[in-house]
Design a protein around this motif. Structure first.
Motif, PDB file in Angstrom:
ATOM      1  N   TYR A  84      -2.800   5.396  -3.088  1.00 37.00           N
ATOM      2  CA  TYR A  84      -3.851   6.388  -2.831  1.00 37.00           C
ATOM      3  C   TYR A  84      -3.545   7.663  -3.593  1.00 37.00           C
ATOM      4  N   HIS A  85      -4.584   8.198  -4.274  1.00 37.88           N
ATOM      5  CA  HIS A  85      -4.436   9.497  -4.934  1.00 37.88           C
ATOM      6  C   HIS A  85      -5.666  10.335  -4.617  1.00 37.88           C
ATOM      7  N   ASN A  86      -5.437  11.594  -4.256  1.00 40.57           N
ATOM      8  CA  ASN A  86      -6.539  12.439  -3.793  1.00 40.57           C
ATOM      9  C   ASN A  86      -7.246  13.152  -4.938  1.00 40.57           C
ATOM     10  N   SER A  87      -7.635  12.382  -5.959  1.00 32.93           N
ATOM     11  CA  SER A  87      -8.429  12.940  -7.050  1.00 32.93           C
ATOM     12  C   SER A  87      -9.244  11.836  -7.701  1.00 32.93           C
ATOM     13  N   PHE A 120       0.844  -1.191   0.000  1.00 32.71           N
ATOM     14  CA  PHE A 120       0.000   0.000   0.000  1.00 32.71           C
ATOM     15  C   PHE A 120       0.887   1.251   0.000  1.00 32.71           C
ATOM     16  N   SER A 121       0.688   2.083  -1.014  1.00 38.16           N
ATOM     17  CA  SER A 121       1.430   3.344  -1.151  1.00 38.16           C
ATOM     18  C   SER A 121       0.501   4.477  -0.735  1.00 38.16           C
ATOM     19  N   ILE A 122       0.868   5.175   0.358  1.00 38.91           N
ATOM     20  CA  ILE A 122      -0.043   6.140   0.975  1.00 38.91           C
ATOM     21  C   ILE A 122       0.691   7.458   1.209  1.00 38.91           C
ATOM     22  N   VAL A 123       0.259   8.507   0.512  1.00 39.21           N
ATOM     23  CA  VAL A 123       0.934   9.817   0.570  1.00 39.21           C
ATOM     24  C   VAL A 123       2.432   9.589   0.364  1.00 39.21           C
TER      25      VAL A 123
END
Length: 648
Positions: A126-129, A103-106
């Motif tokens: 995770y990507h915030n879009s 898991f790749s997170i920020v």
């Protein structure tokens, strides 16, 4: 087919976010081994901690973490989880202990395909879009600038392309009228938590369904991209667009602003603003007309309705009242504020984007501000410096045969000599001085707000020879050329830099150095807070100094010291720099011989005990002896000596 996006998302997100037809959706149900699963986490922040806690609560193990984030590192240490500091170390760890999920997170690191291929069950980022839209960096700000009302965050499979992998979970986020980058990021944080819970549950149950992104709708924003106009308010735009700009650049006062501050162009320069309020009326004036000056705001016309703006401040963060700013800008109601041309806005954007990759370098350097205190500076700081300009001094090594033959360049020698001299004066092996940035012809400094002086870091190892200092200074000069300068609003965009009071002044560095080529006019501007060394192409130099704290005699003596010290550059390369002579012969004689000539003739016919008694009569209360915590005056010591003599 069961889609990974919930019914709730379908009612909120735009149709384009969910425009996946049955024909282009791929069922990729992961064949996951039985519980418990082993995992890897790459990234940081409290979101990564939340996800890690969910993984553990679900009965899985975290094999290792790759992070430079202190929040996640601290949590991992408490849990006894292995932390590695490089992709290579992580790959070695996985080779020894295979894992099911990553898991790749920020996570700012682009993970290589070779590492992803080592993961047995799947790797997710995770990507915030709402991918494929707003891929890349600072997605929430770009969405606000585009005036989006529907949004989402994405958990996607990691593939070779950045943010191109199949969507695993997309969770909806609504954008309200007054949302800024800070509040939208907070909403995305909460949505990321909900999305991760669903992702983990689907993986647990072996029911994960992914669908490919429609890359024809992809938009990608590089980390160095900056808003149009470099953040300046363009009054021809509608109030809605100006409001979006202000909100897109508002990351909250406790968080780093990576994109830039909203700016207002005035006759004398540029100021920052922090808020804008749209009004429900239009006065009919030309865009940019000042309507009213209030106690804490201005009312200005735009391409649509009128707006109120406020929170005025300098680039460095000094607050300005609305009335004060109007006065110094020679503005009254009815007058029009300056308007930027399309070419100006494009030039500013281009310059800021070109400098953007160096911002992290300058943030780190500015945060490590190292003060410098000269020993001969007069104590006390005058409220108003009184500047003086010395005469030009001859180039160092002017009569050197090596210099005549071109073996030694005058400017590097002068810079190296000055570095060693300052280190010797202050007994500091590392410090910063200001370096005057060489300006590019026709560069719009007024608009872009570039720093004219940047910190040069000087390192002088006293036990090393001159060549070691020369190598450091050459490398440092190469770094300065590479990173050049920064926009002055960087200081107010970083909470860590805002806390350093010296950086808010007009001259943060006590001593500065300036070099101006022959084809540019000489400026007599003081760049250092106390002292500026100006150099010309031939290696000559002069000083600009504050006469309230430095005398002309001291400055002349500094010039002589540099001349003497520079001779060591060609004759004594094997001697440690702390041993190099920097005193002219006359000054050396004065210090070592004249001022040390303290011999005093004593009466040679008088015994020593008589001389002591005479001193006791002359100054009975003066201290004569200190030993083991006891202090005796001459009178007391004389009395004890007399008692001992009588006893004997």
């Amino acid at each position: 087919m069961k889609d990974s996006i919930t019914k709730k998302a379908e009612s909120i997100l735009k149709a384009e976010l969910l425009s996946q037809t049955p024909e282009n959706i791929t069922n990729n149900v992961k064949n996951i081994p039985a519980l418990p699963r082993s995992c890897i986490i790459v990234g940081g922040t409290t979101l990564a901690v939340f996800c890690a806690e969910q993984i553990q609560a679900a009965g899985h193990t975290i094999q290792a973490m790759l992070t430079t984030d202190t929040v996640l590192q601290t949590w991992a240490a408490r849990q006894g989880i292995v932390c590695v500091n490089s992709v290579e170390a992580l790959q070695a760890q996985i080779a020894q202990h295979p894992v099911d999920w990553l898991f790749s997170i920020v996570n700012p690191i682009i993970l290589p395909v070779s590492l992803i291929g080592q993961i047995r069950g799947g790797a997710f980022n995770y990507h915030n879009s709402p991918l494929p839209r707003y891929a890349g960096s600072h997605a929430t700000s770009w969405a606000l600038l585009a005036r989006e009302t529907h949004y989402a965050v994405s958990w996607h499979c990691i593939e070779e392309g950045v943010d191109t992998g199949d969507i695993a979970v997309q969770w909806p986020v609504s954008i309200e009228e007054h949302d800024n980058a800070f509040s939208l990021n907070l909403k995305c944080y909460q949505a990321a938590q909900e999305g991760f819970i669903k992702l983990l549950r689907d993986l647990d149950q072996g029911e994960l369904v992914t669908h490919p992104q429609d890359l024809t709708r992809r938009s990608f924003y590089t980390q160095s991209r900056r808003p149009d106009g470099g953040g300046y308010l363009c009054w021809q735009q509608p109030g809605e667009a100006l409001s979006a700009l202000i909100r897109a650049l508002d990351f909250g006062e406790n968080y780093l602003n990576p994109l830039g501050c909203p700016k207002l162009l005035l006759k004398w320069g540029t100021v920052r603003i922090s808020w804008l309020q749209r009004l429900n009326h239009y006065s009919g004036g030309a865009p940019g007309t000042l309507i009213a000056v209030e106690e804490d705001a201005w009312q200005v016309t735009t391409g649509s309705e009128d707006v109120r703006i406020g929170g005025f401040a300098t680039f460095e963060g000094k607050l300005l009242s609305a009335g004060e700013l109007a006065d110094i800008s020679e503005l009254k109601p009815g007058k029009q504020l300056p308007l930027l041309s399309s070419q100006q806005t494009q030039n500013v954007k281009d310059i800021l984007q070109a400098l953007a990759p160096s911002e992290s370098f300058w943030r780190e350097r500015l945060a490590s501000l190292i003060p410098l205190q000269l020993p001969f500076e007069t104590a006390g700081k005058s409220a108003a410096p009184k500047w003086a300009l010395s005469a030009w001094q001859s180039p160092l090594l002017e009569n050197s045969e090596k210099l005549k033959n071109g073996e030694k360049a005058p400017l590097p020698i002068l810079l190296q000599t000055f570095a060693i001299y300052l280190a010797r004066l202050t007994h500091q092996t590392e410090f910063q001085i200001g370096w005057c940035v060489d300006r590019v012809k026709n560069e719009p400094d007024l608009l872009s707000g570039l720093a004219p002086v940047v910190p040069m870091t000087v390192k002088v190892e006293f036990d090393q020879p001159w060549c070691t200092v020369a190598n450091w200074m050459n490398d440092e000069f190469a770094r300065l050329v590479q990173h050049r300068t920064f926009c002055r609003d960087l200081l107010s965009r970083s909470p860590a830099l805002c806390a350093i009071s010296a950086l808010t002044t007009s001259r943060p560095w006590r001593v500065a150095v300036s070099f101006i080529p022959d084809d540019k006019p000489w400026e007599q501007n003081a760049l250092g807070e106390l002292l500026t060394l100006q150099m010309n192409t031939q290696g000559g130099f002069r000083w600009i100094y504050d006469t309230n704290r430095l005398s002309a005699e001291v400055v002349q003596r500094m010039s002589e010291h540099l001349q003497v010290l520079s001779s060591s550059a060609e004759e004594k390369d094997d001697i440690p720099v702390w041993q190099l002579n920097l005193l002219p012969e006359a000054e050396r004689t004065l210090l070592l011989e004249t001022w040390n000539a303290t011999q005093t003739r004593y009466p040679d016919q008088t015994c020593i005990h008589r001389l002591f008694e005479q001193q006791a009569e002359k100054s009975p209360d003066a201290t004569a002896l200190m030993y083991a915590g006891q202090v005796l005056s001459y009178a007391e010591l004389n009395a004890r000596a007399n008692r001992l003599a009588h006893q004997l």
